[in-house]
Design a protein around this motif. Structure first.
Motif, PDB file in Angstrom:
ATOM      1  N   GLY A   1       6.794 -12.827  -7.419  1.00 32.97           N
ATOM      2  CA  GLY A   1       7.739 -13.750  -8.025  1.00 32.97           C
ATOM      3  C   GLY A   1       8.257 -14.774  -7.020  1.00 32.97           C
ATOM      4  N   TYR A   2       8.463 -14.356  -5.779  1.00 28.23           N
ATOM      5  CA  TYR A   2       8.949 -15.264  -4.742  1.00 28.23           C
ATOM      6  C   TYR A   2       7.943 -16.391  -4.501  1.00 28.23           C
ATOM      7  N   PHE A   3       6.676 -16.026  -4.309  1.00 34.92           N
ATOM      8  CA  PHE A   3       5.661 -17.040  -4.037  1.00 34.92           C
ATOM      9  C   PHE A   3       5.411 -17.923  -5.265  1.00 34.92           C
ATOM     10  N   GLN A   4       5.515 -17.347  -6.452  1.00 36.89           N
ATOM     11  CA  GLN A   4       5.347 -18.159  -7.657  1.00 36.89           C
ATOM     12  C   GLN A   4       6.468 -19.194  -7.765  1.00 36.89           C
ATOM     13  N   GLY A   5       7.666 -18.816  -7.322  1.00 35.91           N
ATOM     14  CA  GLY A   5       8.777 -19.763  -7.312  1.00 35.91           C
ATOM     15  C   GLY A   5       8.531 -20.926  -6.372  1.00 35.91           C
ATOM     16  N   LEU A   6       7.689 -20.724  -5.355  1.00 32.10           N
ATOM     17  CA  LEU A   6       7.296 -21.787  -4.428  1.00 32.10           C
ATOM     18  C   LEU A   6       6.039 -22.514  -4.903  1.00 32.10           C
ATOM     19  N   GLN A   7       5.593 -22.207  -6.124  1.00 31.18           N
ATOM     20  CA  GLN A   7       4.392 -22.766  -6.744  1.00 31.18           C
ATOM     21  C   GLN A   7       3.131 -22.432  -5.944  1.00 31.18           C
ATOM     22  N   ASN A   8       3.159 -21.289  -5.287  1.00 28.31           N
ATOM     23  CA  ASN A   8       1.987 -20.798  -4.560  1.00 28.31           C
ATOM     24  C   ASN A   8       1.484 -19.562  -5.315  1.00 28.31           C
ATOM     25  N   MET A   9       0.456 -19.752  -6.131  1.00 30.08           N
ATOM     26  CA  MET A   9      -0.035 -18.681  -6.995  1.00 30.08           C
ATOM     27  C   MET A   9      -1.130 -17.843  -6.332  1.00 30.08           C
ATOM     28  N   THR A  10      -1.646 -18.308  -5.210  1.00 30.27           N
ATOM     29  CA  THR A  10      -2.769 -17.604  -4.580  1.00 30.27           C
ATOM     30  C   THR A  10      -2.429 -16.169  -4.172  1.00 30.27           C
ATOM     31  N   PRO A  11      -1.263 -15.915  -3.528  1.00 30.84           N
ATOM     32  CA  PRO A  11      -0.956 -14.517  -3.173  1.00 30.84           C
ATOM     33  C   PRO A  11      -0.945 -13.587  -4.382  1.00 30.84           C
ATOM     34  N   THR A  12      -0.368 -14.032  -5.491  1.00 28.56           N
ATOM     35  CA  THR A  12      -0.351 -13.204  -6.705  1.00 28.56           C
ATOM     36  C   THR A  12      -1.768 -12.912  -7.170  1.00 28.56           C
ATOM     37  N   ALA A  13      -2.602 -13.950  -7.220  1.00 25.55           N
ATOM     38  CA  ALA A  13      -3.974 -13.788  -7.705  1.00 25.55           C
ATOM     39  C   ALA A  13      -4.767 -12.829  -6.817  1.00 25.55           C
ATOM     40  N   VAL A  14      -4.686 -13.027  -5.506  1.00 29.89           N
ATOM     41  CA  VAL A  14      -5.455 -12.190  -4.581  1.00 29.89           C
ATOM     42  C   VAL A  14      -4.982 -10.743  -4.642  1.00 29.89           C
ATOM     43  N   SER A  15      -3.665 -10.544  -4.690  1.00 29.17           N
ATOM     44  CA  SER A  15      -3.147  -9.172  -4.702  1.00 29.17           C
ATOM     45  C   SER A  15      -3.483  -8.466  -6.017  1.00 29.17           C
ATOM     46  N   GLN A  16      -3.450  -9.195  -7.137  1.00 27.95           N
ATOM     47  CA  GLN A  16      -3.790  -8.581  -8.434  1.00 27.95           C
ATOM     48  C   GLN A  16      -5.239  -8.100  -8.446  1.00 27.95           C
ATOM     49  N   VAL A  17      -6.147  -8.974  -8.006  1.00 27.74           N
ATOM     50  CA  VAL A  17      -7.564  -8.609  -8.016  1.00 27.74           C
ATOM     51  C   VAL A  17      -7.829  -7.486  -7.011  1.00 27.74           C
ATOM     52  N   THR A  18      -7.193  -7.560  -5.834  1.00 29.32           N
ATOM     53  CA  THR A  18      -7.368  -6.504  -4.829  1.00 29.32           C
ATOM     54  C   THR A  18      -6.868  -5.164  -5.355  1.00 29.32           C
ATOM     55  N   GLU A  19      -5.690  -5.181  -5.962  1.00 26.13           N
ATOM     56  CA  GLU A  19      -5.109  -3.951  -6.502  1.00 26.13           C
ATOM     57  C   GLU A  19      -6.041  -3.307  -7.531  1.00 26.13           C
ATOM     58  N   GLN A  20      -6.554  -4.129  -8.445  1.00 26.87           N
ATOM     59  CA  GLN A  20      -7.411  -3.590  -9.495  1.00 26.87           C
ATOM     60  C   GLN A  20      -8.754  -3.117  -8.940  1.00 26.87           C
ATOM     61  N   ALA A  21      -9.330  -3.894  -8.016  1.00 32.37           N
ATOM     62  CA  ALA A  21     -10.632  -3.515  -7.454  1.00 32.37           C
ATOM     63  C   ALA A  21     -10.537  -2.216  -6.660  1.00 32.37           C
ATOM     64  N   VAL A  22      -9.490  -2.083  -5.855  1.00 33.03           N
ATOM     65  CA  VAL A  22      -9.310  -0.855  -5.070  1.00 33.03           C
ATOM     66  C   VAL A  22      -9.040   0.325  -6.002  1.00 33.03           C
ATOM     67  N   ARG A  23      -8.237   0.093  -7.028  1.00 38.80           N
ATOM     68  CA  ARG A  23      -7.938   1.163  -7.982  1.00 38.80           C
ATOM     69  C   ARG A  23      -9.212   1.696  -8.634  1.00 38.80           C
ATOM     70  N   VAL A  24     -10.082   0.794  -9.073  1.00 38.54           N
ATOM     71  CA  VAL A  24     -11.314   1.203  -9.737  1.00 38.54           C
ATOM     72  C   VAL A  24     -12.253   1.903  -8.754  1.00 38.54           C
ATOM     73  N   ALA A  25     -12.369   1.349  -7.533  1.00 38.40           N
ATOM     74  CA  ALA A  25     -13.267   1.941  -6.536  1.00 38.40           C
ATOM     75  C   ALA A  25     -12.818   3.358  -6.161  1.00 38.40           C
ATOM     76  N   VAL A  26     -11.518   3.527  -5.923  1.00 36.79           N
ATOM     77  CA  VAL A  26     -10.991   4.854  -5.570  1.00 36.79           C
ATOM     78  C   VAL A  26     -11.146   5.808  -6.737  1.00 36.79           C
ATOM     79  N   MET A  27     -10.879   5.327  -7.945  1.00 38.30           N
ATOM     80  CA  MET A  27     -11.020   6.169  -9.134  1.00 38.30           C
ATOM     81  C   MET A  27     -12.445   6.703  -9.263  1.00 38.30           C
ATOM     82  N   ILE A  28     -13.432   5.819  -9.122  1.00 35.55           N
ATOM     83  CA  ILE A  28     -14.827   6.244  -9.268  1.00 35.55           C
ATOM     84  C   ILE A  28     -15.225   7.199  -8.143  1.00 35.55           C
ATOM     85  N   GLY A  29     -14.767   6.895  -6.915  1.00 31.45           N
ATOM     86  CA  GLY A  29     -15.068   7.791  -5.797  1.00 31.45           C
ATOM     87  C   GLY A  29     -14.499   9.184  -6.006  1.00 31.45           C
ATOM     88  N   LEU A  30     -13.252   9.266  -6.460  1.00 33.83           N
ATOM     89  CA  LEU A  30     -12.631  10.571  -6.692  1.00 33.83           C
ATOM     90  C   LEU A  30     -13.248  11.287  -7.898  1.00 33.83           C
TER      91      LEU A  30
END
Length: 562
Positions: A146-175
């Motif tokens: 929310g802080y970075f979006q308030g500065l009109q910088n959407m890249t951190p949100t986008a990168v963290s969302q995709v990273t979070e989901q990709a890591v979640r799926v990879a760990v899930m499949i590994g386990l």
């Protein structure tokens, strides 16, 4: 003028980045359920899909609304040049959200036995506890986003969302592979799958903290030059007499300001949070009703297997609603601007266009998934168990798409609460119908209840929207012609399936071929029928980015389009 153009360009770029990240994240989150069922089986699949809606509810309570409000407050203070004010917003929001997340984590972990008893299955305890730690990481990530979006910088949100989901799926499949390899029980395997949520949340937070560290470093470097220039001036300026009471006054003033900011955060965030809870609550109805309603003989694992079979068709329906959700946000600012100008004609035109397109997309998706339920079921899940339920679930795509677009259009017209209230009413209807139909029809009864619930929410939204937009659709355009297009598609797909069953040996590869060819043929026939029946105009088709003009030209040559 240049500044306005640059601001608009930044907003459009940011919206594109966030939309792309949301689509990628939702695709990963939806499609990961297919390997989850393939590796873990229907029992694990059922446990996972029973626990996940409850986790989503707690996550929504802890985070929904706050990133939007943080971005609003940060943007206001940034425009005024209040650096300390921006940091105060982030500090207080982070404290509040971490506290809410920690409370949710403790509730989910230590309350797991009680929650499992309420739901009606002790198989859920490991999964509930495995998902709980994610609530420690995701809220803080949300405040930083929310802080970075308030500065009109959407890249951190986008990168963290995709990273979070990709890591979640990879760990899930590994386990999943690990626990199935050592012969773990369905409850333990499902717990391992949900542990991916915590690891993904930690990864998303790590990305946001890296962006925050870089941002603070740049801010410190930028201020250091100014401080050196100010220090010489400070040395020659006489300072005020020291007042020992000032620190106490500053402390009291700061505490009052913090309390006021907390009140403002909650005042703006709670309505958004309540609206965001509507759809998760609809899914939560199945969590608290299906295991108990299906567990007549006392076999908890068998009930979870049935829940898993019930959830086979849901990922594909969610892809349709995900597409509708991603596209619907484009109409909100357009309608908001028209509403502000009082452009009733423009509102009616845009509303009618959006409703027609989304109704046709949802209807085609529902009919196509229902017609191809058996080959898609075999292609994705290896057997045809629950094909009838799969076909029933497919028919939630059409009303689901209408719920999504009507809610967005109403929001653009300034009507925010009504769609949430309508979905809450739909959730109550779903609970009632589950209780009536599941004992008689099993999981197909739950699917039929879902169709009815979404249809009621769509009808309520639609009635309000048509009244606000001043529209009176004709029955021929809304129902008769679309039904004719569906019948044409059904005939083509049915002939393809007959030919496929006669020519191909049964198996997963044959199901794959039949599903892919069926989707392509069904979409082509439905589109051609829609154009021929004038459900889609030539100008509308040509307006589609890139492919539109070529497609319109080809259809004109075939005399399918005038």
């Amino acid at each position: 003028m240049n500044e306005d153009r640059n601001t608009t360009s930044r907003l459009l770029k940011g919206a594109a980045v966030l939309s792309l990240a949301a689509i990628v994240s939702k695709l990963l989150g939806t499609l990961q359920k297919i390997p989850l069922q393939n590796i873990g089986g229907d029992g694990v699949f059922g446990i996972y899909n029973t626990v996940y809606p409850f986790y989503t509810i707690l996550l929504t309570l802890a985070t929904a609304g706050f990133p939007t409000v943080v971005s609003k407050f940060v943007a206001e203070r940034h425009a005024l040049g209040e650096e300390a004010g921006k940091r105060a917003v982030l500090r207080i929001a982070s404290v509040v959200m971490v506290a809410l997340g920690a409370a949710g984590c403790l509730l989910m972990y230590f309350g797991a036995p009680l929650l499992a008893a309420w739901i009606g299955s002790s198989q859920l305890i490991p999964a509930l506890r495995s998902a709980a730690p994610a609530l420690l990481f995701v809220p803080l990530s949300a405040s930083l986003r929310g802080y970075f979006q308030g500065l009109q910088n959407m890249t951190p949100t986008a990168v963290s969302q995709v990273t979070e989901q990709a890591v979640r799926v990879a760990v899930m499949i590994g386990l999943l592979f690990y626990f199935t390899g050592i012969g773990g029980s369905e409850a333990v395997i499902a717990g391992g799958a949900l542990a991916g949520s915590a690891v993904g949340g930690a990864a998303g937070l790590a990305v946001m903290l890296l962006y925050w560290k870089g941002y603070r470093k740049r801010e410190t470097t930028g201020r250091s030059g100014r401080k050196r220039g100010d220090s010489a001036l400070a040395e020659v300026q006489p300072g005020p007499a020291r007042d020992e009471s000032v620190p106490a006054l500053i402390t009291v003033g700061k505490a009052n300001a913090d309390r006021g900011l907390i009140r403002e955060l909650f005042r703006y965030a709670i309505p958004i949070c309540l609206a965001s809870l509507a759809i998760p609550l609809l899914n939560l109805v199945d969590t608290f009703t299906l295991p108990r309603l299906l567990n007549n003989g006392g076999d908890e694992l068998r009930a979870m297997v049935e829940v898993g079979v019930y959830n086979r068709g849901i990922p594909l329906v969610q892809l349709v609603t995900m597409l509708a959700s991603s596209l619907s946000v484009l109409f909100i600012p357009v309608l908001a601007e028209m509403n502000l100008r009082g452009d009733r004609e423009g509102i009616a035109k845009q509303t009618g266009l959006a409703l027609r397109w989304f109704w046709l997309i949802g209807l085609a998706a529902s009919a196509g998934l229902a017609l191809l339920a058996e080959p898609i079921n075999v292609m994705l899940y290896e057997d045809n168990t629950g094909t009838g339920t799969f076909a029933w679930l497919a028919w939630t795509a059409a009303p689901g798409a209408l719920v999504t677009i009507t809610a967005a259009l109403l929001q653009g017209l300034g009507v925010v609460r009504a769609p949430a209230v309508h979905l809450l009413a739909a959730a109550a209807l779903k609970a009632l119908l589950n209780a009536l139909l599941v004992p008689r029809l099993g999981i197909s009864g739950a699917a039929i209840a879902g169709i009815a619930a979404y249809a009621v929410a769509a009808a309520l939204n639609l009635a309000l929207l048509l009244r606000r937009a001043g529209l009176r659709p004709r029955l021929r355009d809304a129902a008769v012609r679309p039904a004719a297009a569906v019948l044409a598609m059904a005939a083509a797909v049915a002939l393809l399936r007959l030919a496929g069953d006669a020519a191909l040996p049964p198996g997963r590869l044959a199901a794959l071929a039949e599903s892919v060819l069926g989707v392509l043929l069904g979409a082509a026939v439905f589109a051609a029928a829609a154009v021929r029946l004038r459900l889609i105009g030539g100008a509308e088709l040509a307006a589609l980015p890139r492919v539109g003009p070529k497609l319109a030209s080809a259809l004109r040559k075939l005399r399918l389009l005038r």
